[in-house]
Design an enzyme around this catalytic site. Structure first.
Site, PDB file in Angstrom:
ATOM      1  N   HIS A   1       0.815  -1.212   0.000  1.00  0.00           N
ATOM      2  CA  HIS A   1       0.000   0.000   0.000  1.00  0.00           C
ATOM      3  C   HIS A   1       0.852   1.267   0.000  1.00  0.00           C
ATOM      4  CE1 HIS A   1      -3.758  -2.095   0.304  1.00  0.00           C
ATOM      5  NE2 HIS A   1      -3.413  -2.694   1.431  1.00  0.00           N
TER       6      HIS A   1
ATOM      7  N   HIS B   1       2.666  -8.079   6.789  1.00  0.00           N
ATOM      8  CA  HIS B   1       1.521  -8.021   5.876  1.00  0.00           C
ATOM      9  C   HIS B   1       0.274  -8.741   6.381  1.00  0.00           C
ATOM     10  CE1 HIS B   1      -0.869  -7.600   2.273  1.00  0.00           C
ATOM     11  NE2 HIS B   1      -0.968  -8.897   2.132  1.00  0.00           N
TER      12      HIS B   1
ATOM     13  N   HIS C   1      -0.797  -9.294   9.435  1.00  0.00           N
ATOM     14  CA  HIS C   1      -1.321  -8.675  10.657  1.00  0.00           C
ATOM     15  C   HIS C   1      -1.547  -9.683  11.788  1.00  0.00           C
ATOM     16  CE1 HIS C   1      -3.010  -4.837   8.480  1.00  0.00           C
ATOM     17  NE2 HIS C   1      -1.793  -5.186   8.066  1.00  0.00           N
TER      18      HIS C   1
END
Length: 266
Positions: free
Chosen positions: A69, A177, A179
């Site tokens: 992102h 990534h 989480h």
């Protein structure tokens, strides 16, 4: 040499928790370098902006890494080229990619390289991370004393394979990534510290940082649902501390997990 790493910061709760706990963690663990993944740190949970970048740096980060992102907030193009402390994935495709895929930090006469990589399985098309990091590591091994890799990838297999591929050539590889913190922190046979995923810093009462009601609705109906960052409730801090020997190999890697079920003991 000690490295403190905190996983993906998600939304305002993540930034607030990092601001609250990072100074305490640095006081107690006394790291020489602190790295934070700011991939989801904006209030809407995508990318980073200058305000949030400064907040995380002011909390005590030395380097901030990113991920898939990185470009979701256009403001990043206004400042990413002006700082050596913000590192985006090395293997973004194309020429003249803004920013940098690694940085070198001088610490008490030693040099440590921080590399950011992005995986390809179940993610947007991107250049081969194995080929890109292979060339860079061969170069850096003649220039630095330690190499740290944040591998931002979806699958456990890709992250494990990368760690085994680089074992003995880098000091540490930490996955980001997903989480969700994994329970496989270890020093690999040739001396590289590894954990599949460090976890996130963000809303505890959520699904990976997002409001759980929307996620459940999507699973129940299979209809598109807007993902919204959770803005209330408890928070979580996830990461790890890595202890490196003078020869660049790892002595240990220990998880950090702070949430309502695991209050910080200090």
């Amino acid at each position: 040499m000690k490295i403190l790493f905190l996983g993906d910061v998600v939304g305002n709760i993540g930034v607030d928790k990092v601001s609250q706990y990072l100074p305490i963690l640095k006081r107690d663990y006394k790291p020489q370098l602190t790295i934070v993944n700011g991939e989801n740190a904006t209030s809407f949970g995508r990318g980073i902006n200058k305000k949030v970048y400064k907040e995380i740096m002011n909390a005590g980060a030395d380097v901030i890494t990113l991920g898939n992102h990185a470009w979701n907030n256009e403001e990043i193009f206004d400042f990413i080229d002006d700082t050596e402390k913000l590192v985006r994935p090395l293997n973004f495709p194309g020429k003249n990619v803004p920013g940098r895929g690694y940085t070198i930090v001088n610490i008490n006469g030693k040099k440590l390289a921080v590399i950011n990589l992005q995986g390809r399985i179940f993610m947007d098309p991107i250049d081969d991370p194995f080929a890109e990091v292979d060339e860079l590591v061969n170069k850096l091994n003649h220039e630095v004393d330690y190499i740290f890799v944040d591998f931002h990838a979806e699958t456990t297999s890709e992250k494990r394979a990368m760690a085994m591929y680089l074992d003995g050539r880098i000091s540490a590889l930490v996955g980001t990534h997903t989480h969700v913190q994994t329970n496989d922190n270890q020093v690999l046979p040739k001396g590289t510290a590894f954990i599949t995923d460090a976890g996130m810093c963000g809303p505890f009462d959520s699904v990976l940082g997002m409001k759980y009601e929307n996620i459940i609705h999507r699973f129940l109906t299979q209809r598109p649902t807007r993902f919204e960052v959770e803005t209330s409730g408890n928070g979580i801090i996830s990461g790890c501390v890595i202890d490196l020997r003078d020869d660049g190999t790892a002595r240990s890697i220990k998880k950090i997990l702070i949430n309502p079920n695991n209050p910080y003991q200090g």
